[in-house]
Write a protein that holds these residues in place. Structure first.
Motif, PDB file in Angstrom:
ATOM      1  N   LYS A  43       0.853  -1.185   0.000  1.00  0.00           N
ATOM      2  CA  LYS A  43       0.000   0.000   0.000  1.00  0.00           C
ATOM      3  C   LYS A  43       0.883   1.227   0.000  1.00  0.00           C
ATOM      4  O   LYS A  43       1.795   1.341   0.806  1.00  0.00           O
ATOM      5  N   GLU A  44       0.614   2.140  -0.928  1.00  0.00           N
ATOM      6  CA  GLU A  44       1.393   3.374  -1.016  1.00  0.00           C
ATOM      7  C   GLU A  44       0.507   4.578  -0.748  1.00  0.00           C
ATOM      8  O   GLU A  44       0.240   5.369  -1.637  1.00  0.00           O
ATOM      9  N   GLY A  45       0.022   4.703   0.447  1.00  0.00           N
ATOM     10  CA  GLY A  45      -0.731   5.892   0.838  1.00  0.00           C
ATOM     11  C   GLY A  45      -2.182   5.867   0.402  1.00  0.00           C
ATOM     12  O   GLY A  45      -2.720   4.851  -0.021  1.00  0.00           O
ATOM     13  N   GLU A  46      -2.793   7.043   0.510  1.00  0.00           N
ATOM     14  CA  GLU A  46      -4.202   7.204   0.193  1.00  0.00           C
ATOM     15  C   GLU A  46      -4.390   8.413  -0.701  1.00  0.00           C
ATOM     16  O   GLU A  46      -3.585   9.335  -0.692  1.00  0.00           O
ATOM     17  N   THR A  47      -5.480   8.411  -1.452  1.00  0.00           N
ATOM     18  CA  THR A  47      -5.868   9.536  -2.278  1.00  0.00           C
ATOM     19  C   THR A  47      -7.221  10.029  -1.790  1.00  0.00           C
ATOM     20  O   THR A  47      -8.132   9.226  -1.594  1.00  0.00           O
ATOM     21  N   THR A  48      -7.348  11.324  -1.602  1.00  0.00           N
ATOM     22  CA  THR A  48      -8.632  11.897  -1.214  1.00  0.00           C
ATOM     23  C   THR A  48      -9.453  12.124  -2.467  1.00  0.00           C
ATOM     24  O   THR A  48      -8.990  12.706  -3.433  1.00  0.00           O
ATOM     25  N   VAL A  49     -10.692  11.638  -2.450  1.00  0.00           N
ATOM     26  CA  VAL A  49     -11.573  11.713  -3.608  1.00  0.00           C
ATOM     27  C   VAL A  49     -12.821  12.480  -3.218  1.00  0.00           C
ATOM     28  O   VAL A  49     -13.420  12.219  -2.176  1.00  0.00           O
ATOM     29  N   LYS A  50     -13.224  13.452  -4.060  1.00  0.00           N
ATOM     30  CA  LYS A  50     -14.472  14.178  -3.839  1.00  0.00           C
ATOM     31  C   LYS A  50     -15.558  13.476  -4.636  1.00  0.00           C
ATOM     32  O   LYS A  50     -15.465  13.338  -5.842  1.00  0.00           O
ATOM     33  N   VAL A  51     -16.601  13.030  -3.929  1.00  0.00           N
ATOM     34  CA  VAL A  51     -17.691  12.278  -4.545  1.00  0.00           C
ATOM     35  C   VAL A  51     -18.961  13.095  -4.409  1.00  0.00           C
ATOM     36  O   VAL A  51     -19.263  13.616  -3.332  1.00  0.00           O
ATOM     37  N   PRO A  52     -19.752  13.234  -5.501  1.00  0.00           N
ATOM     38  CA  PRO A  52     -20.993  13.997  -5.389  1.00  0.00           C
ATOM     39  C   PRO A  52     -22.033  13.265  -4.544  1.00  0.00           C
ATOM     40  O   PRO A  52     -22.186  12.051  -4.647  1.00  0.00           O
ATOM     41  N   LEU A  53     -22.729  14.000  -3.695  1.00  0.00           N
ATOM     42  CA  LEU A  53     -23.817  13.460  -2.890  1.00  0.00           C
ATOM     43  C   LEU A  53     -25.131  13.741  -3.609  1.00  0.00           C
ATOM     44  O   LEU A  53     -25.317  14.825  -4.155  1.00  0.00           O
ATOM     45  N   THR A  54     -26.019  12.760  -3.613  1.00  0.00           N
ATOM     46  CA  THR A  54     -27.326  12.949  -4.242  1.00  0.00           C
ATOM     47  C   THR A  54     -28.418  12.583  -3.252  1.00  0.00           C
ATOM     48  O   THR A  54     -28.199  11.815  -2.317  1.00  0.00           O
ATOM     49  N   ASP A  55     -29.593  13.148  -3.489  1.00  0.00           N
ATOM     50  CA  ASP A  55     -30.719  12.795  -2.636  1.00  0.00           C
ATOM     51  C   ASP A  55     -31.386  11.540  -3.191  1.00  0.00           C
ATOM     52  O   ASP A  55     -30.860  10.895  -4.090  1.00  0.00           O
ATOM     53  N   GLY A  56     -32.530  11.174  -2.655  1.00  0.00           N
ATOM     54  CA  GLY A  56     -33.209   9.947  -3.066  1.00  0.00           C
ATOM     55  C   GLY A  56     -33.674   9.945  -4.510  1.00  0.00           C
ATOM     56  O   GLY A  56     -33.927   8.897  -5.087  1.00  0.00           O
ATOM     57  N   LYS A  57     -33.777  11.127  -5.125  1.00  0.00           N
ATOM     58  CA  LYS A  57     -34.259  11.221  -6.508  1.00  0.00           C
ATOM     59  C   LYS A  57     -33.124  11.365  -7.514  1.00  0.00           C
ATOM     60  O   LYS A  57     -33.356  11.483  -8.701  1.00  0.00           O
ATOM     61  N   GLY A  58     -31.893  11.406  -7.040  1.00  0.00           N
ATOM     62  CA  GLY A  58     -30.748  11.508  -7.939  1.00  0.00           C
ATOM     63  C   GLY A  58     -30.278  12.925  -8.172  1.00  0.00           C
ATOM     64  O   GLY A  58     -29.432  13.169  -9.020  1.00  0.00           O
ATOM     65  N   ASN A  59     -30.810  13.902  -7.438  1.00  0.00           N
ATOM     66  CA  ASN A  59     -30.393  15.296  -7.590  1.00  0.00           C
ATOM     67  C   ASN A  59     -29.159  15.565  -6.750  1.00  0.00           C
ATOM     68  O   ASN A  59     -29.043  15.085  -5.626  1.00  0.00           O
ATOM     69  N   LYS A  60     -28.247  16.369  -7.302  1.00  0.00           N
ATOM     70  CA  LYS A  60     -26.989  16.669  -6.616  1.00  0.00           C
ATOM     71  C   LYS A  60     -27.248  17.601  -5.428  1.00  0.00           C
ATOM     72  O   LYS A  60     -27.942  18.601  -5.561  1.00  0.00           O
ATOM     73  N   GLN A  61     -26.673  17.230  -4.267  1.00  0.00           N
ATOM     74  CA  GLN A  61     -26.844  18.051  -3.066  1.00  0.00           C
ATOM     75  C   GLN A  61     -25.535  18.638  -2.557  1.00  0.00           C
ATOM     76  O   GLN A  61     -25.547  19.606  -1.840  1.00  0.00           O
ATOM     77  N   GLY A  62     -24.431  18.061  -2.887  1.00  0.00           N
ATOM     78  CA  GLY A  62     -23.154  18.556  -2.389  1.00  0.00           C
ATOM     79  C   GLY A  62     -22.044  17.559  -2.690  1.00  0.00           C
ATOM     80  O   GLY A  62     -22.172  16.711  -3.572  1.00  0.00           O
ATOM     81  N   TRP A  63     -20.950  17.695  -1.923  1.00  0.00           N
ATOM     82  CA  TRP A  63     -19.778  16.848  -2.144  1.00  0.00           C
ATOM     83  C   TRP A  63     -19.339  16.225  -0.836  1.00  0.00           C
ATOM     84  O   TRP A  63     -19.507  16.809   0.225  1.00  0.00           O
ATOM     85  N   SER A  64     -18.720  15.051  -0.937  1.00  0.00           N
ATOM     86  CA  SER A  64     -18.208  14.342   0.234  1.00  0.00           C
ATOM     87  C   SER A  64     -16.779  13.888  -0.060  1.00  0.00           C
ATOM     88  O   SER A  64     -16.479  13.471  -1.174  1.00  0.00           O
ATOM     89  N   ASP A  65     -15.909  13.982   0.947  1.00  0.00           N
ATOM     90  CA  ASP A  65     -14.518  13.539   0.795  1.00  0.00           C
ATOM     91  C   ASP A  65     -14.389  12.104   1.283  1.00  0.00           C
ATOM     92  O   ASP A  65     -14.865  11.766   2.361  1.00  0.00           O
ATOM     93  N   HIS A  66     -13.744  11.257   0.468  1.00  0.00           N
ATOM     94  CA  HIS A  66     -13.494   9.862   0.826  1.00  0.00           C
ATOM     95  C   HIS A  66     -12.029   9.545   0.570  1.00  0.00           C
ATOM     96  O   HIS A  66     -11.383  10.192  -0.238  1.00  0.00           O
ATOM     97  N   LYS A  67     -11.511   8.527   1.237  1.00  0.00           N
ATOM     98  CA  LYS A  67     -10.122   8.086   1.066  1.00  0.00           C
ATOM     99  C   LYS A  67     -10.105   6.786   0.273  1.00  0.00           C
ATOM    100  O   LYS A  67     -10.907   5.889   0.512  1.00  0.00           O
ATOM    101  N   ARG A  68      -9.179   6.682  -0.674  1.00  0.00           N
ATOM    102  CA  ARG A  68      -8.953   5.462  -1.438  1.00  0.00           C
ATOM    103  C   ARG A  68      -7.524   4.997  -1.225  1.00  0.00           C
ATOM    104  O   ARG A  68      -6.593   5.791  -1.269  1.00  0.00           O
TER     105      ARG A  68
END
Length: 179
Positions: free
Chosen positions: A89-114
């Motif tokens: 394992k060579e570290g992690e990458t921070t990924v911004k993933v779009p958040l959607t509501d129950g209908k598929g509309n964009k609400q914001g962004w979330s940071d995740h680690k890969r």
């Protein structure tokens, strides 16, 4: 002479430390058992993910590693089933993933680690790759469309399952029997 004896290094001072210092040539070496793309942790509820199943050379223990960059590393190194590789394992990458509501509309962004995995095929000399990015934004319109397509596919599958269940419930009931 028929005596049952046990050999130890107790009286050879320094022998045990010398054995510990010797390089373990099989450490971090694995045999590739299988690789591909399937549902995460082999659970049909989870999304598709790249995986590689490895067997340690020392004690033949099998393990599975999951990661988005594993397919690229396998292709780059020319790994096949039965290849001996070194994986770390060579570290992690921070990924911004779009958040959607129950209908598929964009609400914001979330940071995740890969996790970033590096594979070295011990049977072939590979090209030294560039280091991984520390931040990888996925805030493009293509990512949002991909997420919306996945959400609509999920809704279609859910509706089809409900219709099938309703269809199975319909029928003629005579007493305890259903026709």
């Amino acid at each position: 002479m028929g005596y049952n004896v046990k050999c130890t290094h107790k009286y050879e001072f320094g022998k045990k430390e010398q054995l510990k210092r010797e390089p373990d040539r099989l450490r971090n070496l694995f045999e590739v058992v299988e690789f591909g793309r399937t549902n995460y942790l082999f659970d049909p509820k989870n999304k598709q993910q790249n995986y590689i199943t490895l067997r340690t050379l020392k004690n033949k223990t099998e393990m599975t590693r999951w990661g988005s960059n594993i397919a690229d590393e396998i292709k780059r190194e020319g790994v096949k089933v039965g290849s001996v590789i070194k994986m770390r394992k060579e570290g992690e990458t921070t990924v911004k993933v779009p958040l959607t509501d129950g209908k598929g509309n964009k609400q914001g962004w979330s940071d995740h680690k890969r996790n970033n995995w590096r594979i070295e095929n011990q049977g072939a000399m590979g090209i030294k790759p560039a280091p991984f990015d520390k931040l990888k934004p996925l805030d493009t319109s293509e990512q949002l469309l991909k997420q919306q397509r996945g959400f609509s596919l999920f809704k279609q599958n859910q509706e089809a399952t409900v219709k099938l269940q309703e269809k199975q419930k319909l029928g003629i009931r005579v007493g305890i029997f259903k026709f």
